[in-house]
Structure formats: C-alpha cells, structure tokens
Enzyme design. Structure first.
Site, PDB file in Angstrom:
ATOM      1  NE  ARG A   2       5.905  -6.485  13.305  1.00  0.00           N
ATOM      2  CZ  ARG A   2       6.082  -7.789  13.096  1.00  0.00           C
ATOM      3  NH1 ARG A   2       8.373  -8.017  13.570  1.00  0.00           N
ATOM      4  NH2 ARG A   2       6.361  -8.388  12.475  1.00  0.00           N
TER       5      ARG A   2
ATOM      6  CE1 TYR B  29       1.855  -6.757  -3.652  1.00  0.00           C
ATOM      7  CE2 TYR B  29       0.935  -5.884  -1.471  1.00  0.00           C
ATOM      8  CZ  TYR B  29       1.617  -7.124  -2.202  1.00  0.00           C
ATOM      9  OH  TYR B  29       1.286  -7.270  -1.871  1.00  0.00           O
ATOM     10  N   GLY B  30      -2.423  -5.029  -3.804  1.00  0.00           N
ATOM     11  CA  GLY B  30      -3.408  -5.286  -2.795  1.00  0.00           C
ATOM     12  C   GLY B  30      -4.548  -3.974  -2.605  1.00  0.00           C
ATOM     13  N   GLY B  31      -4.112  -3.792  -0.859  1.00  0.00           N
ATOM     14  CA  GLY B  31      -5.293  -2.931  -0.560  1.00  0.00           C
ATOM     15  C   GLY B  31      -5.682  -1.612  -1.608  1.00  0.00           C
TER      16      GLY B  31
ATOM     17  CB  SER C  31      -0.051  -3.779   7.895  1.00  0.00           C
ATOM     18  OG  SER C  31      -1.233  -3.213   7.164  1.00  0.00           O
ATOM     19  CB  ALA C  32       2.947  -6.853   8.870  1.00  0.00           C
ATOM     20  CB  CYS C  33       1.898  -6.295  14.252  1.00  0.00           C
ATOM     21  SG  CYS C  33       2.872  -4.774  13.601  1.00  0.00           S
TER      22      CYS C  33
ATOM     23  CG  ASN D 171       1.457 -15.157  21.122  1.00  0.00           C
ATOM     24  OD1 ASN D 171       2.308 -14.945  21.794  1.00  0.00           O
ATOM     25  ND2 ASN D 171       1.026 -14.772  19.399  1.00  0.00           N
TER      26      ASN D 171
ATOM     27  NE  ARG E  77       0.390  -8.733   2.442  1.00  0.00           N
ATOM     28  CZ  ARG E  77       0.130  -8.094   3.332  1.00  0.00           C
ATOM     29  NH1 ARG E  77      -0.759  -8.665   4.350  1.00  0.00           N
ATOM     30  NH2 ARG E  77      -0.195  -7.057   4.280  1.00  0.00           N
TER      31      ARG E  77
ATOM     32  CG  HIS F 184      -6.803  -3.431  10.148  1.00  0.00           C
ATOM     33  ND1 HIS F 184      -4.696  -3.240  10.523  1.00  0.00           N
ATOM     34  CD2 HIS F 184      -6.307  -4.923   9.466  1.00  0.00           C
ATOM     35  CE1 HIS F 184      -4.126  -4.160   9.351  1.00  0.00           C
ATOM     36  NE2 HIS F 184      -4.976  -4.581   9.162  1.00  0.00           N
TER      37      HIS F 184
ATOM     38  CB  THR G 118      -2.512 -14.045   9.204  1.00  0.00           C
ATOM     39  OG1 THR G 118      -2.482 -13.223   7.949  1.00  0.00           O
ATOM     40  CG2 THR G 118      -2.535 -15.331   8.330  1.00  0.00           C
ATOM     41  CG  ASN G 119       1.375 -15.609  11.861  1.00  0.00           C
ATOM     42  OD1 ASN G 119       1.580 -17.277  12.212  1.00  0.00           O
ATOM     43  ND2 ASN G 119       1.590 -15.078  10.828  1.00  0.00           N
TER      44      ASN G 119
ATOM     45  CG  ASP H 133      -6.691  -7.741   6.688  1.00  0.00           C
ATOM     46  OD1 ASP H 133      -5.568  -7.313   7.812  1.00  0.00           O
ATOM     47  OD2 ASP H 133      -6.882  -6.735   5.701  1.00  0.00           O
TER      48      ASP H 133
ATOM     49  CE  LYS I  23      -6.182  -4.030   5.640  1.00  0.00           C
ATOM     50  NZ  LYS I  23      -5.054  -4.515   5.119  1.00  0.00           N
TER      51      LYS I  23
ATOM     52  NE  ARG J  69      -2.120  -1.362   3.370  1.00  0.00           N
ATOM     53  CZ  ARG J  69      -1.869  -0.684   4.675  1.00  0.00           C
ATOM     54  NH1 ARG J  69      -1.967   0.542   4.327  1.00  0.00           N
ATOM     55  NH2 ARG J  69      -1.060  -0.969   5.230  1.00  0.00           N
TER      56      ARG J  69
ATOM     57  CE1 TYR K 224       4.624 -16.565  13.803  1.00  0.00           C
ATOM     58  CE2 TYR K 224       7.007 -16.725  15.255  1.00  0.00           C
ATOM     59  CZ  TYR K 224       6.216 -16.558  13.928  1.00  0.00           C
ATOM     60  OH  TYR K 224       7.095 -15.469  14.157  1.00  0.00           O
TER      61      TYR K 224
HETATM   62  P1  GTP Z   1      -1.674  -7.676   7.445  1.00  0.00           P
HETATM   63  O1  GTP Z   1      -2.430  -9.090   6.525  1.00  0.00           O
HETATM   64  O2  GTP Z   1      -0.543  -7.237   6.857  1.00  0.00           O
HETATM   65  O3  GTP Z   1      -2.505  -7.156   7.670  1.00  0.00           O
HETATM   66  O4  GTP Z   1      -0.342  -8.676   8.429  1.00  0.00           O
HETATM   67  P2  GTP Z   1      -1.178  -9.838   9.934  1.00  0.00           P
HETATM   68  O5  GTP Z   1      -1.377  -8.962  10.964  1.00  0.00           O
HETATM   69  O6  GTP Z   1      -2.546 -10.122   9.650  1.00  0.00           O
HETATM   70  O7  GTP Z   1       0.257  -9.496   9.574  1.00  0.00           O
HETATM   71  P3  GTP Z   1       0.777 -11.967   9.837  1.00  0.00           P
HETATM   72  O8  GTP Z   1      -0.242 -12.984  11.205  1.00  0.00           O
HETATM   73  O9  GTP Z   1       1.172 -12.223   8.700  1.00  0.00           O
HETATM   74  O10 GTP Z   1       2.282 -11.947  10.303  1.00  0.00           O
HETATM   75  C1  GTP Z   1       3.600 -10.380  10.059  1.00  0.00           C
HETATM   76  C2  GTP Z   1       4.759 -11.727  10.019  1.00  0.00           C
HETATM   77  O11 GTP Z   1       4.909 -10.917  11.942  1.00  0.00           O
HETATM   78  C3  GTP Z   1       4.994 -12.329  10.257  1.00  0.00           C
HETATM   79  O12 GTP Z   1       6.371 -12.351   9.708  1.00  0.00           O
HETATM   80  C4  GTP Z   1       5.033 -13.936  11.269  1.00  0.00           C
HETATM   81  O13 GTP Z   1       5.958 -14.478  10.721  1.00  0.00           O
HETATM   82  C5  GTP Z   1       4.979 -12.540  12.428  1.00  0.00           C
HETATM   83  N1  GTP Z   1       4.381 -13.035  13.576  1.00  0.00           N
HETATM   84  C6  GTP Z   1       3.165 -13.291  13.639  1.00  0.00           C
HETATM   85  N2  GTP Z   1       3.085 -13.060  15.008  1.00  0.00           N
HETATM   86  C7  GTP Z   1       4.122 -13.623  15.725  1.00  0.00           C
HETATM   87  C8  GTP Z   1       4.434 -13.642  16.849  1.00  0.00           C
HETATM   88  O14 GTP Z   1       3.571 -13.874  18.113  1.00  0.00           O
HETATM   89  N3  GTP Z   1       5.913 -13.662  17.114  1.00  0.00           N
HETATM   90  C9  GTP Z   1       6.701 -12.851  16.283  1.00  0.00           C
HETATM   91  N4  GTP Z   1       7.995 -12.585  16.851  1.00  0.00           N
HETATM   92  N5  GTP Z   1       6.894 -12.541  15.393  1.00  0.00           N
HETATM   93  C10 GTP Z   1       4.904 -13.031  14.544  1.00  0.00           C
HETATM   94  C1  SPV Z   2      -2.070  -4.622   5.273  1.00  0.00           C
HETATM   95  O1  SPV Z   2      -1.484  -4.480   4.885  1.00  0.00           O
HETATM   96  O2  SPV Z   2      -2.877  -4.470   6.010  1.00  0.00           O
HETATM   97  C2  SPV Z   2      -3.114  -6.190   4.408  1.00  0.00           C
HETATM   98  C3  SPV Z   2      -2.180  -6.237   2.690  1.00  0.00           C
HETATM   99  O3  SPV Z   2      -3.692  -6.924   4.959  1.00  0.00           O
HETATM  100  S1  SPV Z   2      -3.218  -4.926   1.876  1.00  0.00           S
HETATM  101  O4  SPV Z   2      -4.287  -5.731   1.311  1.00  0.00           O
HETATM  102  O5  SPV Z   2      -2.273  -4.218   0.878  1.00  0.00           O
HETATM  103  O6  SPV Z   2      -3.862  -4.014   2.588  1.00  0.00           O
HETATM  104 MN    MN Z   3      -3.973  -6.047   6.467  1.00  0.00          MN
END
Ligand code: GTP
Ligand code: SPV
Ligand code: MN
Length: 608
Positions: A418, A215-217, A266-268, A517, A387, A244, A271-272, A291, A224, A73, A514
C-alpha cells in the site's frame, strides 16, 4: 483416536511427555473426519464459545468472538530463537533458545488443566507429495482444531504417511492458564495479556512453541509458523522458496494460460487478486492459493509454485458481492467467522459488505450495535482484522490444478504494497537480480493484520518481514542464489512491482483496483509473451501510457500519474533505503543489492 492408536513411537513419547507437563484432563488424537469437526463445533456451541449461525443463511457455519486484545498476530511477542542472535537477524525478536524454553516450560506447566489436549497431525501440501511437509500440532483449543481441519490436511492419512518413524515438525500450542496478577484474584488469561504471549520458533531444531494466543497466525501453527517461518529455513537449506504469495491462473481470450504468484503484505489484497473477476472481456482468472506458495524448480528448469493450504483465512471487512464475490461464495457455508457482527436473524455483517446493517446487530465485542451513518467515528461492528475460514473447494474459481503435488509453472512474480504516492501502478524488473532488489525494498502502510506495529509506511521485503525465519540479509542472498541456480535464465519468472493503492491529493483512490487489476495482469501477460508496449525508465521497464486499457472513470491524466516516474519521490525512497533501511543488514546485505541501489540513484539523477 487415542495416543495408543499411533504407531510412531517417537511421536507417542513426544505427546505423552507434553501431556505430563501440561496436565490436560484427556488427550485426543484428531482423525480429520467431518464427524469429528461437527462434534467439536457442537461442543463449542454448547459451551458458549461459538454461536451457530442461521442454517438458512449460513449453513454449517459459526461465529466466534476472541478476547478483545487477541485479534491479530503479535509481532512483538513473535521470536526466532536461533542459537546465535545474528542468525535471527535485525528483523526478528530473539531470545536465547534454552532460556526461552525454560520460561515457556514454566508457562506450559499445568496449562491444560481442566481441558482436552488435541493432537493434530497435518500436512502442508498434498499428503504424500515429495514437496509437502508434515507437522503435528498439540493444542487445547477446539477453535484451533476446527480451523486447522479447514486450512490443512488433517488426520489418519497424515499419520499413515508418517509411518513408524517419519519426520514431522513438532508444534506446541496452548491458550494458557490464568496468571496471578497481584491485585487480581481470578488472574488474567494470557490471551487478554500481551506480556505472557510467546510465538516461538527454534530454527535449528525446527520446533514451534506457541503460548497465550488463540488467534489466526499465532495459533494455527501450520500457516505462518510452519509454512513460512520454519519453511524459509528448510527452503534455504534445500534450495527452494517459501513465500507469502497467492497463486493464480490467468487465461487469455485465445486460451493461453500463465500462472502468476504475488506477494503483498497482510491485508494488502492477495485474497482479492487470487479471486479476481476480470473487467476485460474474455480474460479469466482462477485461484490456486490466497496466502502461501512454495516454489521450486521442476526437472524442465521452470520454477513451480505449490499451494500448501486447503482453505482461506480471509479478511472479512471490505469483502462484498462487488469487490470479491468469489470470497463471499466461498464463505457462504461451512465457514468459521471470527470477530464479525451478528444480525438479528443469525447472519453475519461487516463494514464494506455492500449493504447497510439490517437492523440491530451484536458487534464483535458481543454488545448491541446500531449503525449510525452520520457518525464517521462510530466504532465498527466487525473488527478490522475479522476473518472467515472457508474451505478452498467452495471457491467457484478454484483452478482444477490447485492441489497438484507438482505445483504449476510460474511466468510472473508480483511484489506490492500500500503506497499512496511515488510507486507507479506497475513496473517490471530487468532480470531476477533486479527483481530481488525490488522485492527487498517493498514498503507498505501498516494494516490491522498485526496488532502492535506503529502506523505509517514500513519496509516489508517480499511481504515477508514478519515471516522470515532467519537473517533477512541472508534471505535476500538466498533469493539471488535461487536465480543463479536456474538451469536456464530465460525460463525464470519475470518479476514485477505493482501498487493498487495510489491516492489523489484529496485522499481518493487513483486506481479503482479489484477486478480492474485484470488490466494490469493483461500487460504482465503481454510482457511474458514479449508483445507488451514498454518503455525503459530509471526504475525499470514500464508500460507506455496507452499500454493498459483505461477503466471507466480513470482519465488520461490519472493514467499518466499512475505510470510516470516521480523522480524526486524515488530519490527520497533511495535516501531512506540507503540511510535507514539497508544499513541494519550490515555484512549480510548482498553486494548486488547495494550496487543496484547505486545504479538506481545514478539513473534517477541523470533523468532529473
Ligand atoms: P492477509 O490474509 O492478511 O494476508 O491479507 P490479503 O493480502 O489476502 O488481503 P485481502 O485481499 O484480504 O485485502 C485486504 C483489504 O484490502 C480488504 O479490505 C480489501 O477490500 C482491500 N483491497 C484488496 N484489493 C484492493 C484493491 O485492488 N484496491 C483497493 N483500494 N483495496 C483493495
Ligand atoms: C496475515 O496476517 O498475513 C494473515 C492472517 O494471513 S494470519 O493467519 O493471522 O497470519
Ligand atoms: Mn497473510
């Protein structure tokens, strides 16, 4: 289908008008069928846009590589074009809507020449649910159509639901036309150029106009743009919340179920967490959304969360059989991979997939790449924001109620980000208002999910900073109002602030995260039951040091570090919020939040 098959005259006119402007070779209306999806994938494979993966390794799956500058984004080119700038507030870019429409109309002129214009009728939320919202996206990108088919409900059933005069959110998207750039003869594609991208939202007229990114969002406008930025505006006006957030179902060994939502930037880790496999015995986690969640009160006075997407657009790097097997299994077939590495035998690979690169790869730039484990600075084979787009129904832990149009009653809401220091592993708010305060102050280290934000820690309230379609101060007030509007305060979800990302002084994770948690989820579950071991602190309610089962490798001292209040760190936090963060909201900042900041500061000082 063709435009003439559409029974909705307003929609037909809207499509024809945009076709007259953008001048595509042909116009095609998507029916959302498997046949259509397959033929579009075939078209992209033949034109070289997509690479078919080895059907023995990843059946029904393809790899895409985007332009190297179009990989996430772009927040600087994302606009909330409300009539008054004040209504967009301090966290959004703003251009006067008529001026922006004029600029973008010029860009859209003839922008689809030589291509097909696709019309995608889609529903966010189950088709026909009174809580769902319909949008229609026009795009000239087959990649967008295929991703939208996985991520949303697309096609005939949506058109039927719209009938002859139903309401939809109109969404324009074009990857654009080459721009003449002076010395450049062939021109530059907007996807390769920051200056001509626009991801625009018009909150008063509820329109989305996107130009110049594939791209994506930026391009899958249901996600989004509609389900968050426009939906926050609808939610404000209609008394609900568009967030979100992931949604998960937690079942205790006794079989008691609690639904939990969690908002992390995002990326925090959404999904995990949504797909987590507990490391504690006999606890179970199931997935409803990874999401986005829409929340509203049910007739029983409880707050219900509905999943609005039908797929996962997940971060690939770091996803392994160890960290998130459910995500890997979800993406084991019928999946679109974007910007990951390609192996010689037609499979995918990325950093953190759990094994070394099997021989020579083609990296996300399309260049040969050989893993060099001695070189810590080697450029990655997969882009850090690469992705997978995978259908939700392929997730082994998908909860049976994931597509229930009523949603599920929420017991707990988690905020997090984070934070290498200061913020403890978990603490609970005293009530909804305090929880709103905690959500408002969440900060996080910046990740690769956005292209153009300086690294470091930034405040990302409710993980929504880039996604609030109006003034963020008014959004905080809306959160407070939703709490006040509850029929019964005791039925409101409890609100928590979690942090899986604490680091030791030498930069190692203090908490394994992971699956572990789940130990924190168990304490949260116990808080909902009223059986948790807790201690009141200046920042909120925390677990006693022995309240959370320790994972292997975590010492008692680690646990103390994770669960103590760092008074000086928090005083710095208060100082930053007071001086650098809250002032930007001016009169729009609800007084309750300032009162809670003052209260936090006095409690911290008293404890010093
Ligand atoms: P968006 O799709 O961008 O909204 O991201 P998201 O919030 O779904 O994040 P996602 O679960 O894809 O995790 C993003 C990154 O964080 C990955 O590289 C994971 O490996 C890392 N991660 C997820 N959970 C943990 C955790 O509990 N501890 C650590 N150290 N890293 C984590
Ligand atoms: C985010 O950035 O929070 C995502 C990927 O989930 S995107 O669809 O590009 O917004
Ligand atoms: Mn997201």
């Amino acid at each position: 289908m063709t435009v003439n098959d559409i029974k909705h005259e307003g929609l037909k006119k809207w499509i024809n008008d945009f076709a007259a402007l953008t001048k595509p070779d042909s116009v095609y209306v998507c029916d959302g069928s498997k046949k259509e999806y397959d033929s579009l994938i075939d078209k992209m494979v033949s034109s070289g846009l997509a690479i078919r993966l080895n059907p023995d390794k990843k059946p029904g799956s393809v790899l895409f590589r985007s332009d190297p500058s179009d990989v996430a984004r772009v927040e600087k080119r994302t606009y909330i074009a409300s009539e008054k700038q004040e209504d967009a507030g301090p966290t959004n870019n703003w251009i006067e809507p008529h001026e922006l429409k004029k600029t973008m109309t010029e860009l859209y002129k003839g922008s689809m020449k030589g291509r097909t214009m696709y019309v995608i009728p889609f529903s966010m939320g189950p088709v026909g649910s009174e809580f769902s919202k319909i949008g229609v996206e026009i795009t000239d990108s087959e990649y967008v159509v295929c991703n939208m088919i996985i991520m949303t409900r697309v096609g005939k059933k949506v058109l039927e639901q719209l009938g002859t005069d139903g309401y939809y959110v109109p969404c324009y998207h074009s990857v654009g036309k080459p721009l003449s750039k002076g010395e450049s003869d062939n021109g530059i594609w907007p996807c390769a150029d920051m200056e001509h991208k626009y991801i625009a939202h018009f909150p008063e007229t509820r329109e989305i106009w996107s130009y110049g990114s594939g791209y994506g969002g930026n391009a899958l406008l249901g996600k989004k743009c509609l389900a968050l930025r426009i939906a926050t505006v609808l939610a404000r006006d209609e008394g609900w919340l568009a967030e979100h957030m992931l949604i998960l179902k937690l079942t205790s060994p006794e079989g008691k179920v609690r639904y939990i939502t969690a908002a992390f930037p995002s990326a925090c880790g959404k999904t995990n967490l949504a797909m987590l496999i507990p490391t504690i015995k006999d606890w179970k986690v199931e997935t409803l959304s990874d999401d986005i969640a829409w929340l509203r009160f049910g007739s029983d006075g409880r707050l219900y969360a509905m999943a609005v997407e039908t797929g996962f657009f997940g971060v690939a790097p770091g996803t392994s059989m160890k960290s998130n097997p459910n995500a890997l299994i979800s993406a084991s077939k019928n999946t679109i991979f974007t910007n990951v590495g390609l192996t010689e035998d037609g499979d995918v690979w990325w950093e953190g997939i759990g094994y070394d690169a099997p021989g020579k790869l083609i990296d996300w730039h399309g260049k040969e790449w050989i893993q060099d484990k001695n070189n810590k600075d080697q450029a990655p084979a997969a882009h850090p924001n690469s992705r997978f787009t995978a259908p939700a129904v392929q997730c082994p832990t998908l909860a049976k109620e994931w597509d229930d149009p009523k949603g599920v009653p929420v017991s707990a809401i988690l905020f997090g980000g984070r934070r290498p220091s200061t913020i403890p592993l978990v603490h609970m708010s005293r009530d909804w208002t305090h929880g709103t305060f905690l959500g408002s102050i969440v900060g996080s280290e910046v990740t690769a999910a956005t292209l153009d934000v300086a690294s470091g820690i930034r405040r990302d309230p409710m993980a929504m900073k880039p996604f609030i379609g109006y003034n963020a101060g008014d959004y905080f007030k809306h959160w407070l109002d939703v709490g006040k509007s509850a029929k019964d305060q005791s039925l409101l979800p409890k609100i928590f602030y979690v942090n899986w990302f604490r680091k030791t002084d030498d930069g190692k994770w203090l908490w394994p995260g992971y699956g572990d948690n789940s130990r924190v989820l168990k304490w949260i579950f116990e808080c909902c039951e009223g059986t948790a071991k807790t201690v009141d602190t200046p920042i909120g309610i925390m677990p006693t040091v022995d309240a959370i089962d320790r994972p292997e490798g975590v010492t008692e001292d680690d646990m103390k570090a994770l669960l103590s209040v760092d008074i000086d760190g928090w005083l710095k936090e208060v100082n930053d919020i007071r001086n650098n963060y809250y002032p930007q909201f001016g009169d729009h900042l609800p007084k309750e939040l300032m009162d809670l900041l003052n209260n936090l500061e006095s409690r911290l000082r008293a404890a010093k």
